[in-house]
Design an enzyme around this catalytic site. Structure first.
Site, short mmCIF file in Angstrom:
data_model
loop_
_atom_site.label_atom_id
_atom_site.label_comp_id
_atom_site.label_asym_id
_atom_site.label_seq_id
_atom_site.Cartn_x
_atom_site.Cartn_y
_atom_site.Cartn_z
N SER A 33 0.81 -1.20 0.00
CA SER A 33 0.00 0.00 0.00
C SER A 33 0.85 1.27 0.00
CB SER A 33 -0.92 0.02 1.22
OG SER A 33 -1.63 1.24 1.29
N ARG A 34 0.47 2.23 -0.84
CA ARG A 34 1.16 3.52 -0.87
C ARG A 34 0.45 4.57 -0.01
NH1 ARG A 34 3.29 4.09 -7.13
NH2 ARG A 34 3.50 1.87 -7.54
N THR A 35 -0.64 4.18 0.62
CA THR A 35 -1.41 5.13 1.42
C THR A 35 -0.59 5.73 2.56
OG1 THR A 35 -3.46 4.01 0.85
CG2 THR A 35 -3.50 5.43 2.76
N THR A 85 -9.73 -1.46 4.01
CA THR A 85 -9.71 -2.01 2.66
C THR A 85 -10.09 -3.49 2.70
OG1 THR A 85 -8.41 -2.11 0.61
CG2 THR A 85 -7.23 -2.57 2.67
N LYS A 89 -14.62 -3.75 4.18
CA LYS A 89 -15.38 -2.51 3.97
C LYS A 89 -16.86 -2.62 4.33
CE LYS A 89 -12.30 -0.62 0.47
NZ LYS A 89 -12.19 0.01 -0.87
N ASP A 125 -14.10 6.29 -1.16
CA ASP A 125 -13.90 5.59 -2.44
C ASP A 125 -14.78 6.17 -3.54
OD1 ASP A 125 -12.00 3.74 -1.61
OD2 ASP A 125 -13.48 2.24 -1.04
N THR A 215 -12.99 -5.87 -8.22
CA THR A 215 -12.73 -7.05 -7.41
C THR A 215 -11.29 -6.95 -6.89
OG1 THR A 215 -11.67 -8.51 -9.04
CG2 THR A 215 -14.09 -8.33 -9.13
N PRO A 216 -10.92 -7.77 -5.91
CA PRO A 216 -9.53 -7.75 -5.44
C PRO A 216 -8.59 -8.55 -6.34
CG PRO A 216 -10.81 -9.30 -4.14
CD PRO A 216 -11.79 -8.61 -5.05
N GLY A 218 -6.02 -9.36 -8.88
CA GLY A 218 -4.98 -8.52 -9.45
C GLY A 218 -4.09 -7.91 -8.39
N GLN A 271 -9.04 9.40 -2.98
CA GLN A 271 -9.70 8.89 -1.77
C GLN A 271 -8.82 9.15 -0.55
OE1 GLN A 271 -8.99 6.29 0.42
NE2 GLN A 271 -7.17 5.52 -0.60
#
Length: 308
Positions: A33-35, A85, A89, A125, A215-216, A218, A271
């Site tokens: 994650s880059r958040t 995430t 959610k 989102d 969808t998740p 990937g 987001q």
């Protein structure tokens, strides 16, 4: 001696600075994650002692930790809020005290603010995808769009697409009942004939203007592609909300076949910006957060150290 004393006094006051923010991201398989980088960079630029931690359930104990335990942990250790995430959610909603209008309408939460002993759920989102689509797909055809995934992220993206002028939205989810429930909710808001449920992705992908993956599949945790590459026509645009890794197999195949594409970067940045505002009350610099996103790369953060 006076200068040392003055320095100590300055440090003491800095340590007591009320502009201290501790937040985190709850999810599974979120080490890319880059958040955190986006939030902490903007916090530094604003002079805030801003700490962002990854609460990755896959790396906490035996991986069987319950969501309510993670929330209790975050509150106990003084977190100001959390991003949420995959896969939490929707699961998190019964554990909250209050929902924002957007979170209640969408039925999905990706941001929780702890305030006055209450847990308040928000959804950024929706705004993130809508802004991303507005800015980067302004001239894209949108008479008919296929949305893959009717979970928490899918619910937000579906509403954003319909509000962005999509004429008919086709919903496909491997759990058809979930797609049907979302379609019913969207129909009640947007009217009949705007949303249909697809029983298979092959038929649904025919003659659509665009395909969106919510969808998740990937993600680094769940590698793969959510539909057969042969369904990606060059006259069909493709968007993927997954951003770790940024170049998913779906986007790679779509580009190779001549499709216009939209990665998850812009949605992730927007987001995150809205979540930063909820956590701090400060409107962030979008360009600065995007620069932090771009500088991060796809290298995993240490496990001992993830929006989304």
């Amino acid at each position: 001696m006076a200068s040392v004393s003055a320095s100590f006094e300055a440090d003491r006051h800095a340590a007591a600075d009320p502009r201290r923010i501790l937040v985190g991201l709850i999810g599974r398989g979120i080490q890319l994650s880059r958040t955190p980088a986006m939030h902490e960079a903007e916090g530094r630029a604003r002079g805030i002692a801003y700490i962002y931690r990854l609460l990755d359930a896959d790396h906490m104990g035996d991986g069987a930790l319950r969501l309510d335990d993670i929330l209790a942990f975050a509150e106990h250790f003084g977190f100001d809020g959390l991003n949420v995430t995959f896969p939490y959610k929707q699961e998190i909603i019964p554990l909250l005290d209050e929902l924002s209008e957007a979170a209640e309408r969408i039925g999905s939460v990706n941001t929780v603010v702890f305030s006055g002993g209450r847990r308040i759920g928000h959804n950024t989102d929706f705004w993130g995808f809508k802004e991303s689509f507005r800015l980067e797909m302004a001239n894209a055809e949108r008479d008919t769009v296929l949305l893959l995934g009717a979970g928490g992220a899918g619910a937000a993206v579906a509403q954003a697409l319909l509000e962005s002028g999509v004429g008919q939205l086709r919903l496909f989810d491997i759990e058809e009942a979930k797609a049907a429930a979302l379609a019913a909710e969207l129909t009640s808001r947007f009217g009949a004939n705007r949303v249909t449920v697809a029983s298979d992705s092959v038929t649904a992908a025919a003659r659509v203007d665009g395909i969106v993956n919510a969808t998740p599949v990937g993600m680094a945790k769940l590698p793969g592609i959510p539909l057969h590459p042969a369904l990606l026509r060059p006259d069909c645009w493709v968007a993927d909300i997954v951003y770790f890794p940024l170049e998913t197999e779906l986007l790679s195949e779509a580009r190779r076949r001549g499709c216009r594409t939209l990665s998850g970067e812009s949605m992730a940045v927007h987001q995150a910006a809205r979540a930063f505002e909820l956590f701090t009350g400060i409107v962030p610099d979008i360009d600065r957060m995007r620069a932090a996103f771009d500088a991060f790369g796809d290298t995993p953060v240490p496990h001992s150290a993830s929006g989304d």
